[in-house]
Design a protein around this motif. Structure first.
Motif, PDB file in Angstrom:
ATOM      1  N   LYS A 106      -3.936  -5.076  -1.482  1.00  0.00           N
ATOM      2  CA  LYS A 106      -2.966  -4.201  -0.830  1.00  0.00           C
ATOM      3  C   LYS A 106      -2.010  -3.659  -1.884  1.00  0.00           C
ATOM      4  CE  LYS A 106      -3.019  -6.664   3.529  1.00  0.00           C
ATOM      5  NZ  LYS A 106      -2.231  -7.415   4.484  1.00  0.00           N
ATOM      6  N   SER A 107      -1.739  -2.411  -1.782  1.00  0.00           N
ATOM      7  CA  SER A 107      -0.806  -1.793  -2.709  1.00  0.00           C
ATOM      8  C   SER A 107       0.613  -2.071  -2.233  1.00  0.00           C
ATOM      9  CB  SER A 107      -1.046  -0.284  -2.770  1.00  0.00           C
ATOM     10  OG  SER A 107       0.006   0.341  -3.474  1.00  0.00           O
ATOM     11  N   GLU A 115       2.229   1.138  -0.842  1.00  0.00           N
ATOM     12  CA  GLU A 115       1.798   1.478   0.514  1.00  0.00           C
ATOM     13  C   GLU A 115       2.480   0.583   1.540  1.00  0.00           C
ATOM     14  OE1 GLU A 115      -2.414   1.296   0.681  1.00  0.00           O
ATOM     15  OE2 GLU A 115      -2.674   2.887  -0.798  1.00  0.00           O
ATOM     16  N   GLU A 116       2.592  -0.696   1.238  1.00  0.00           N
ATOM     17  CA  GLU A 116       3.265  -1.618   2.158  1.00  0.00           C
ATOM     18  C   GLU A 116       4.732  -1.243   2.320  1.00  0.00           C
ATOM     19  OE1 GLU A 116       2.057  -4.236   4.002  1.00  0.00           O
ATOM     20  OE2 GLU A 116       0.126  -3.388   3.399  1.00  0.00           O
ATOM     21  N   TYR A 117       5.367  -0.830   1.232  1.00  0.00           N
ATOM     22  CA  TYR A 117       6.770  -0.420   1.296  1.00  0.00           C
ATOM     23  C   TYR A 117       6.923   0.807   2.180  1.00  0.00           C
ATOM     24  CZ  TYR A 117      11.138   1.750  -0.131  1.00  0.00           C
ATOM     25  OH  TYR A 117      12.359   2.362  -0.119  1.00  0.00           O
ATOM     26  N   HIS A 118       6.032   1.788   2.000  1.00  0.00           N
ATOM     27  CA  HIS A 118       6.120   3.012   2.802  1.00  0.00           C
ATOM     28  C   HIS A 118       5.841   2.734   4.272  1.00  0.00           C
ATOM     29  CE1 HIS A 118       7.019   5.825  -0.317  1.00  0.00           C
ATOM     30  NE2 HIS A 118       5.975   5.460  -1.047  1.00  0.00           N
ATOM     31  N   LYS A 119       4.981   1.765   4.554  1.00  0.00           N
ATOM     32  CA  LYS A 119       4.701   1.420   5.950  1.00  0.00           C
ATOM     33  C   LYS A 119       5.930   0.827   6.624  1.00  0.00           C
ATOM     34  CE  LYS A 119      -0.167   0.246   5.663  1.00  0.00           C
ATOM     35  NZ  LYS A 119      -1.103  -0.859   5.722  1.00  0.00           N
ATOM     36  N   LYS A 120       6.645  -0.027   5.894  1.00  0.00           N
ATOM     37  CA  LYS A 120       7.767  -0.753   6.483  1.00  0.00           C
ATOM     38  C   LYS A 120       9.100  -0.062   6.283  1.00  0.00           C
ATOM     39  CE  LYS A 120       5.393  -5.126   6.133  1.00  0.00           C
ATOM     40  NZ  LYS A 120       5.367  -6.469   5.597  1.00  0.00           N
ATOM     41  N   LYS A 121       9.102   1.080   5.603  1.00  0.00           N
ATOM     42  CA  LYS A 121      10.351   1.799   5.353  1.00  0.00           C
ATOM     43  C   LYS A 121      10.912   2.327   6.660  1.00  0.00           C
ATOM     44  CE  LYS A 121      10.809   5.889   3.214  1.00  0.00           C
ATOM     45  NZ  LYS A 121      10.665   6.888   2.162  1.00  0.00           N
ATOM     46  N   VAL A 144      12.436   4.716   9.372  1.00  0.00           N
ATOM     47  CA  VAL A 144      12.209   6.129   9.634  1.00  0.00           C
ATOM     48  C   VAL A 144      13.399   6.657  10.418  1.00  0.00           C
ATOM     49  CG1 VAL A 144      10.650   7.797  10.696  1.00  0.00           C
ATOM     50  CG2 VAL A 144       9.737   5.705   9.712  1.00  0.00           C
TER      51      VAL A 144
END
Length: 141
Positions: A61-62, A65-71, A73
């Motif tokens: 897992k990148s 990518e994990e950061y952007h998923k949990k950022k 909104v």
């Protein structure tokens, strides 16, 4: 340390195939209904390959990518558009009636009482009355 943990540690230290299984007739008290379950557990414990942690089949897992998923909104723009889309405004008398029904009887639920506006107090005396008073009191003609 319990006997079962000690036995388990010794089983892990042994190489596979070297351990001597006990003869089937010498098992202690294994004739009851739980004998099959105990045998299954023993068989599973003797397989050393089963406990190894492997990377096979794992997906890397990148972190980005994990950061952007949990950022978090910000939904403000969509919410504002949704709220401004409906322009239906209820009648003021109806809203007052609904608010009055929902208001409790406690003092904290009552709206603050509006104080009556005081009119600015004007003077009772006029300029002529002041001049007359000056003449009488100070003797100025």
């Amino acid at each position: 340390m319990s006997a079962s943990l000690l036995r388990r540690g010794l089983e892990l230290l042994e190489e596979p195939g070297r351990g001597k299984p006990p003869p089937p007739g010498l098992q202690r008290g294994r004739d009851g209904p739980g004998a099959a379950g105990a045998a299954r557990r023993r068989k599973r414990a003797s397989e050393p390959d089963r406990n190894r942690a492997t990377v096979k089949g794992r997906v890397v897992k990148s972190a980005i990518e994990e950061y952007h998923k949990k950022k978090a909104v910000n939904h403000l723009r969509e919410n504002l558009q949704y709220m401004l889309k409906g322009r239906l405004v209820a009648n003021r008398a109806v809203t007052e009636k609904v608010l009055a029904q929902n208001r409790g009887r406690k003092a904290k639920d009552q709206p603050p009482k509006k104080a009556a506006k005081k009119k600015p107090e004007g003077t009772v005396f006029t300029e002529e009355d002041f001049r007359k008073f000056e003449r009488e009191y100070f003797g100025i003609p």
